[in-house]
Design an enzyme around this catalytic site. Structure first.
Site, PDB file in Angstrom:
ATOM      1  N   GLU A 144      -4.692 -10.197  -1.082  1.00 46.81           N
ATOM      2  CA  GLU A 144      -5.143 -11.569  -0.809  1.00 46.81           C
ATOM      3  C   GLU A 144      -6.560 -11.783  -1.349  1.00 46.81           C
ATOM      4  OE1 GLU A 144      -4.817 -13.051   3.285  1.00 46.81           O
ATOM      5  OE2 GLU A 144      -6.539 -14.318   2.857  1.00 46.81           O
ATOM      6  N   SER A 240      -0.536  -3.243   6.145  1.00 44.95           N
ATOM      7  CA  SER A 240      -0.563  -4.590   6.733  1.00 44.95           C
ATOM      8  C   SER A 240      -1.902  -4.788   7.433  1.00 44.95           C
ATOM      9  CB  SER A 240       0.596  -4.747   7.726  1.00 44.95           C
ATOM     10  OG  SER A 240       0.355  -5.839   8.589  1.00 44.95           O
ATOM     11  N   SER A 241      -2.744  -5.615   6.834  1.00 50.37           N
ATOM     12  CA  SER A 241      -4.096  -5.800   7.362  1.00 50.37           C
ATOM     13  C   SER A 241      -4.076  -6.297   8.798  1.00 50.37           C
ATOM     14  CB  SER A 241      -4.852  -6.801   6.472  1.00 50.37           C
ATOM     15  OG  SER A 241      -6.069  -7.174   7.062  1.00 50.37           O
TER      16      SER A 241
END
Ligand code: SF4
Length: 335
Positions: A144, A240-241
């Site tokens: 992102e 997965s942050s």
């Protein structure tokens, strides 16, 4: 489900020696993930296999493998996609140059970028057009962050946590704004912003929260339960942050221990020693079947009582990407 389930918004008066699970709500799929996964599924239904997907559509191994079984092919970059083929861009968003590369290869693109990530891209472009320096709070290398940075590489400086504030330089301290990745820890981000503001007192804030509703709600639900549990299990993948942040939030909020687990098989029985209350939640990219698996694993070990602790109701849904809706000839929504 085989376990006892009590839908509860309060756990007051519970016997502290009784083995039980406090199940956080909301948990699991957010609107952006639901939309992205449905985008690939609908593209497979509509066009047939294979459908190419650039990067993991969402950061969850189970989801990726399930889509692979249906005919999705995951690639790292556009040049791995045959000319003219269909490629879906993941929920995390892409830089404009990725769209340009796809156009140059004549790829048919479907952009499953979450609308809440697109909102941050738009903010970045707008502030860059006004010649601001944009301090993007986020984790270096996360997809992102790479995508958002690509919107205005000349104007964006990455700030990876409060400890990196000391190194931040700007051209004009009167024209500085902070933006952020959507899946950060709310508390750590506030800390980073505080440190930035000490350095740049005229620092402007984003027009609205960049940390998305799903990240905020999942963290708030974890926070509410954590003081009552000796063990917190967050179901999610290590890349997965938002899932990783939930483990940090659980520990900071008082859980005696907290672990990220891909699925039930990753739970270590030793973690249950001396534990009477287990907190359970899942990241925004995690299908409920994996939570069910973790609850079943716990039930087999005496933790069959599940109290769901509701923090917030979520009703948001997003329409499927325009390109796909147009092809399908309808106004399908993702939820
Ligand atoms: Fe969108 Fe937030 Fe879900 Fe990411 S976690 S896909 S930004 S709703």
């Amino acid at each position: 489900m085989a376990f006892m389930s009590a839908s509860a918004s309060s756990t007051d008066g519970a016997d502290p020696t009784r083995k039980r699970v406090l199940l956080a709500k909301p948990r699991g799929y957010c609107a952006g993930v639901d939309r992205a996964v449905q985008t690939v599924e609908q593209a497979l239904d509509h066009y047939g296999a294979p459908v190419y997907v650039r990067k993991q559509i969402v950061h969850n191994l189970y989801v990726v493998q399930a889509l692979e079984e249906r005919g999705a092919i995951f690639v790292e970059e556009n040049d791995e996609v045959p000319e003219g083929a269909i490629v879906v861009f993941s929920a995390h968003g892409v830089a404009p140059e990725v769209h340009e590369q796809a156009a140059a290869r004549n790829l048919r693109t479907i952009d499953a970028t979450c609308p809440l990530v697109t909102k941050v891209h738009n903010e970045a472009r707008r502030f860059a057009d006004d010649d601001y320096d944009i301090l993007l709070i986020g984790h270096e290398g996360h997809e992102e962050v790479v995508g958002t940075s690509g919107e205005a590489p000349q104007n964006i400086r990455l700030v990876d946590g409060p400890e990196s504030v000391a190194d931040v330089e700007v051209r004009d301290p009167e024209r500085v704004v902070w933006l952020s990745q959507t899946t950060l820890s709310v508390d750590e981000t506030l800390e980073t912003v505080g440190a930035l503001r000490e350095k740049f007192p005229l620092l402007q804030s984003p027009p609205s929260d960049d940390i998305c509703y799903a990240t905020q709600n999942r963290q708030a639900a974890v926070k509410a339960i954590s003081p009552q549990v000796e063990l917190f299990l967050v179901v999610g993948s290590p890349n997965s942050s938002n899932s990783v942040r939930m483990v940090e939030v659980a520990l900071a909020a008082g859980a005696a221990s907290a672990y990220l687990v891909e699925n039930a098989a990753a739970i270590d029985p030793q973690w249950l020693e001396g534990v009477s209350t287990v907190g359970v939640s899942s990241g925004a990219s995690v299908p409920e079947i994996l939570v069910d698996g973790a609850l079943a694993w716990l039930a087999e070990r005496g933790f069959g009582t599940v109290d769901e602790v509701a923090h917030t109701e979520e009703r948001l849904t997003f329409a499927l990407p325009r390109e796909l809706r147009r092809e399908m000839g309808g106004a399908a929504t993702s939820g």
